[in-house]
Write a protein that holds these residues in place. Structure first.
Motif, PDB file in Angstrom:
ATOM      1  N   GLY A  59     -59.376 -76.711 -53.561  1.00 58.40           N
ATOM      2  CA  GLY A  59     -60.779 -77.213 -53.372  1.00 58.40           C
ATOM      3  C   GLY A  59     -60.999 -78.153 -54.394  1.00 58.40           C
ATOM      4  O   GLY A  59     -60.398 -78.401 -55.414  1.00 58.40           O
ATOM      5  N   ASP A  60     -62.246 -78.597 -54.167  1.00 55.52           N
ATOM      6  CA  ASP A  60     -63.002 -79.590 -55.067  1.00 55.52           C
ATOM      7  C   ASP A  60     -63.511 -78.887 -56.667  1.00 55.52           C
ATOM      8  O   ASP A  60     -63.718 -79.855 -57.441  1.00 55.52           O
ATOM      9  CB  ASP A  60     -64.175 -80.146 -54.773  1.00 55.52           C
ATOM     10  CG  ASP A  60     -63.970 -81.217 -53.464  1.00 55.52           C
ATOM     11  OD1 ASP A  60     -62.626 -81.659 -53.225  1.00 55.52           O
ATOM     12  OD2 ASP A  60     -64.578 -81.241 -52.395  1.00 55.52           O
ATOM     13  N   ALA A  61     -63.504 -77.598 -56.688  1.00 50.25           N
ATOM     14  CA  ALA A  61     -63.933 -76.883 -58.159  1.00 50.25           C
ATOM     15  C   ALA A  61     -63.010 -75.715 -58.297  1.00 50.25           C
ATOM     16  O   ALA A  61     -63.351 -74.577 -58.372  1.00 50.25           O
ATOM     17  CB  ALA A  61     -65.375 -76.312 -57.617  1.00 50.25           C
ATOM     18  N   PRO A  62     -61.671 -76.186 -58.582  1.00 48.37           N
ATOM     19  CA  PRO A  62     -60.711 -74.935 -58.912  1.00 48.37           C
ATOM     20  C   PRO A  62     -61.218 -74.156 -60.375  1.00 48.37           C
ATOM     21  O   PRO A  62     -61.738 -74.914 -61.001  1.00 48.37           O
ATOM     22  CB  PRO A  62     -59.489 -75.809 -59.005  1.00 48.37           C
ATOM     23  CG  PRO A  62     -59.945 -77.258 -59.455  1.00 48.37           C
ATOM     24  CD  PRO A  62     -61.342 -77.615 -58.728  1.00 48.37           C
ATOM     25  N   GLU A  63     -60.365 -73.046 -60.231  1.00 50.55           N
ATOM     26  CA  GLU A  63     -60.909 -72.140 -61.182  1.00 50.55           C
ATOM     27  C   GLU A  63     -59.675 -71.440 -61.379  1.00 50.55           C
ATOM     28  O   GLU A  63     -58.732 -71.311 -60.856  1.00 50.55           O
ATOM     29  CB  GLU A  63     -62.079 -71.226 -60.971  1.00 50.55           C
ATOM     30  CG  GLU A  63     -62.070 -70.682 -59.620  1.00 50.55           C
ATOM     31  CD  GLU A  63     -63.448 -69.728 -59.265  1.00 50.55           C
ATOM     32  OE1 GLU A  63     -63.326 -68.505 -59.248  1.00 50.55           O
ATOM     33  OE2 GLU A  63     -64.265 -70.473 -59.308  1.00 50.55           O
ATOM     34  N   GLY A  64     -59.581 -70.642 -62.848  1.00 53.53           N
ATOM     35  CA  GLY A  64     -58.647 -70.021 -63.176  1.00 53.53           C
ATOM     36  C   GLY A  64     -57.217 -70.796 -63.375  1.00 53.53           C
ATOM     37  O   GLY A  64     -57.297 -71.794 -63.995  1.00 53.53           O
ATOM     38  N   ALA A  65     -56.197 -70.414 -62.643  1.00 54.80           N
ATOM     39  CA  ALA A  65     -54.826 -70.896 -62.821  1.00 54.80           C
ATOM     40  C   ALA A  65     -55.089 -72.536 -62.239  1.00 54.80           C
ATOM     41  O   ALA A  65     -53.834 -73.050 -62.469  1.00 54.80           O
ATOM     42  CB  ALA A  65     -53.879 -70.018 -62.283  1.00 54.80           C
ATOM     43  N   TRP A  66     -55.799 -72.417 -61.311  1.00 55.89           N
ATOM     44  CA  TRP A  66     -55.833 -73.690 -60.687  1.00 55.89           C
ATOM     45  C   TRP A  66     -56.759 -74.801 -61.444  1.00 55.89           C
ATOM     46  O   TRP A  66     -56.796 -76.090 -60.745  1.00 55.89           O
ATOM     47  CB  TRP A  66     -56.128 -73.640 -59.421  1.00 55.89           C
ATOM     48  CG  TRP A  66     -55.149 -72.918 -58.248  1.00 55.89           C
ATOM     49  CD1 TRP A  66     -53.909 -72.474 -58.646  1.00 55.89           C
ATOM     50  CD2 TRP A  66     -55.558 -72.226 -57.110  1.00 55.89           C
ATOM     51  NE1 TRP A  66     -53.389 -71.781 -57.474  1.00 55.89           N
ATOM     52  CE2 TRP A  66     -54.433 -71.729 -56.647  1.00 55.89           C
ATOM     53  CE3 TRP A  66     -56.556 -72.520 -56.068  1.00 55.89           C
ATOM     54  CZ2 TRP A  66     -54.154 -71.227 -55.364  1.00 55.89           C
ATOM     55  CZ3 TRP A  66     -56.294 -72.230 -54.604  1.00 55.89           C
ATOM     56  CH2 TRP A  66     -55.366 -71.348 -54.376  1.00 55.89           C
ATOM     57  N   ALA A  67     -57.249 -74.649 -62.328  1.00 52.72           N
ATOM     58  CA  ALA A  67     -58.274 -75.327 -63.140  1.00 52.72           C
ATOM     59  C   ALA A  67     -57.818 -76.712 -63.515  1.00 52.72           C
ATOM     60  O   ALA A  67     -56.241 -76.614 -63.767  1.00 52.72           O
ATOM     61  CB  ALA A  67     -58.877 -74.728 -64.360  1.00 52.72           C
ATOM     62  N   GLY A  68     -58.233 -77.892 -63.003  1.00 47.90           N
ATOM     63  CA  GLY A  68     -57.796 -78.900 -63.129  1.00 47.90           C
ATOM     64  C   GLY A  68     -56.854 -79.648 -62.104  1.00 47.90           C
ATOM     65  O   GLY A  68     -56.358 -80.774 -62.355  1.00 47.90           O
ATOM     66  N   GLN A  69     -56.592 -78.743 -60.951  1.00 51.94           N
ATOM     67  CA  GLN A  69     -55.853 -79.395 -59.887  1.00 51.94           C
ATOM     68  C   GLN A  69     -56.375 -79.541 -58.651  1.00 51.94           C
ATOM     69  O   GLN A  69     -56.008 -79.402 -57.618  1.00 51.94           O
ATOM     70  CB  GLN A  69     -54.764 -78.228 -59.977  1.00 51.94           C
ATOM     71  CG  GLN A  69     -53.879 -77.989 -60.966  1.00 51.94           C
ATOM     72  CD  GLN A  69     -52.932 -79.181 -61.181  1.00 51.94           C
ATOM     73  OE1 GLN A  69     -52.694 -79.795 -60.329  1.00 51.94           O
ATOM     74  NE2 GLN A  69     -52.742 -79.109 -62.491  1.00 51.94           N
ATOM     75  N   ALA A  70     -57.641 -79.931 -58.628  1.00 51.79           N
ATOM     76  CA  ALA A  70     -58.425 -80.302 -57.448  1.00 51.79           C
ATOM     77  C   ALA A  70     -57.636 -81.120 -56.603  1.00 51.79           C
ATOM     78  O   ALA A  70     -56.979 -82.258 -56.845  1.00 51.79           O
ATOM     79  CB  ALA A  70     -59.726 -81.077 -57.772  1.00 51.79           C
ATOM     80  N   GLY A  71     -57.783 -80.633 -55.210  1.00 52.14           N
ATOM     81  CA  GLY A  71     -57.093 -81.566 -54.385  1.00 52.14           C
ATOM     82  C   GLY A  71     -55.530 -81.546 -54.176  1.00 52.14           C
ATOM     83  O   GLY A  71     -54.781 -81.891 -53.096  1.00 52.14           O
ATOM     84  N   ALA A  72     -54.879 -80.779 -55.168  1.00 51.59           N
ATOM     85  CA  ALA A  72     -53.336 -80.621 -55.192  1.00 51.59           C
ATOM     86  C   ALA A  72     -53.030 -79.588 -54.297  1.00 51.59           C
ATOM     87  O   ALA A  72     -53.685 -78.996 -53.627  1.00 51.59           O
ATOM     88  CB  ALA A  72     -53.002 -80.277 -56.568  1.00 51.59           C
ATOM     89  N   LEU A  73     -51.629 -79.682 -54.076  1.00 58.19           N
ATOM     90  CA  LEU A  73     -51.177 -78.644 -53.105  1.00 58.19           C
ATOM     91  C   LEU A  73     -50.624 -77.456 -54.364  1.00 58.19           C
ATOM     92  O   LEU A  73     -49.904 -77.768 -55.394  1.00 58.19           O
ATOM     93  CB  LEU A  73     -50.010 -78.888 -52.406  1.00 58.19           C
ATOM     94  CG  LEU A  73     -50.050 -79.827 -51.438  1.00 58.19           C
ATOM     95  CD1 LEU A  73     -48.585 -80.131 -50.630  1.00 58.19           C
ATOM     96  CD2 LEU A  73     -50.970 -79.190 -50.216  1.00 58.19           C
ATOM     97  N   ALA A  74     -51.027 -76.191 -54.229  1.00 59.95           N
ATOM     98  CA  ALA A  74     -50.651 -75.208 -54.955  1.00 59.95           C
ATOM     99  C   ALA A  74     -49.653 -74.371 -54.404  1.00 59.95           C
ATOM    100  O   ALA A  74     -49.930 -73.567 -53.232  1.00 59.95           O
ATOM    101  CB  ALA A  74     -51.922 -74.523 -55.402  1.00 59.95           C
ATOM    102  N   GLY A  75     -48.541 -73.966 -54.950  1.00 59.71           N
ATOM    103  CA  GLY A  75     -47.454 -73.050 -54.222  1.00 59.71           C
ATOM    104  C   GLY A  75     -47.232 -71.958 -55.366  1.00 59.71           C
ATOM    105  O   GLY A  75     -46.947 -72.256 -56.550  1.00 59.71           O
ATOM    106  N   TRP A  76     -47.034 -70.922 -54.880  1.00 57.50           N
ATOM    107  CA  TRP A  76     -46.601 -69.648 -55.874  1.00 57.50           C
ATOM    108  C   TRP A  76     -45.090 -69.744 -55.625  1.00 57.50           C
ATOM    109  O   TRP A  76     -44.509 -69.458 -54.469  1.00 57.50           O
ATOM    110  CB  TRP A  76     -47.287 -68.478 -55.254  1.00 57.50           C
ATOM    111  CG  TRP A  76     -46.914 -67.262 -56.064  1.00 57.50           C
ATOM    112  CD1 TRP A  76     -46.257 -65.989 -55.768  1.00 57.50           C
ATOM    113  CD2 TRP A  76     -47.291 -66.950 -57.389  1.00 57.50           C
ATOM    114  NE1 TRP A  76     -46.300 -65.168 -56.761  1.00 57.50           N
ATOM    115  CE2 TRP A  76     -46.777 -65.839 -57.897  1.00 57.50           C
ATOM    116  CE3 TRP A  76     -47.904 -67.791 -58.250  1.00 57.50           C
ATOM    117  CZ2 TRP A  76     -46.912 -65.217 -59.088  1.00 57.50           C
ATOM    118  CZ3 TRP A  76     -48.191 -67.196 -59.622  1.00 57.50           C
ATOM    119  CH2 TRP A  76     -47.741 -66.047 -60.103  1.00 57.50           C
TER     120      TRP A  76
END
Length: 165
Positions: A59-76
């Motif tokens: 999303g637009d306001a990422p937090e935690g391990a996703w901080a700084g990755q707004a709009g990216a695809l995040a895969g585990w």
């Protein structure tokens, strides 16, 4: 050059030791980006217990391990979180809302389809927007109910963008 131009996939340098590390990282990112499918879109917080292979649109306001990755695809992955920056025209299927999301003009857009026509069984059912049609007026015999119906049909066609206003 450290990465590829489009997806920033890591490249193996000449004489590099442990080439398999770079190669495996590139494969993990390709696995996220090619024919991408996500669990959900516009999610700001990483899930507490992700499953290897699951992916999200951040999303637009990422937090935690996703901080700084707004709009990216995040895969585990087995190695933790991997991120792929979206590219213009990238499309992703979201299981969460059973819609396609497309990255266009810097934003993820849900369910927007673009094309020149819509065909069903080879027959065009929707094409380019037609010219404006004037509302009924005049005539020797005025039928108020027929005019109201025609006006409603024209309003619906205009509202759907099938004819110009």
């Amino acid at each position: 050059m450290d990465g590829t131009a489009r997806l920033a996939l890591p490249l193996i340098a000449p004489g590099q030791a442990q080439k398999e590390m770079t190669h495996n990282e590139a494969l993990a990112l390709i696995d996220l980006a090619v024919q991408a499918g996500v669990t959900a879109a516009r999610v700001d917080a990483p899930p507490a217990t992700p499953v290897i292979g699951e992916c999200w649109i951040v999303g637009d306001a990422p937090e935690g391990a996703w901080a700084g990755q707004a709009g990216a695809l995040a895969g585990w992955t087995a190695g933790g979180w991997r991120f792929v920056a979206p590219r213009e025209g990238m499309s992703v299927w979201s299981a969460g809302d059973t819609m396609a999301w497309t990255f266009r003009a810097g934003l993820w857009r849900r369910g927007e389809l673009r094309g020149l026509s819509l065909r069903v069984n080879g027959r065009q059912v929707v094409g380019a927007q037609a010219a404006a049609i004037a509302a009924p007026s005049g005539g020797a015999t005025v039928d108020a109910e027929a005019r109201a119906t025609l006006s409603a049909v024209l309003a619906a066609l205009r509202g759907h963008g099938l004819i110009d206003t």
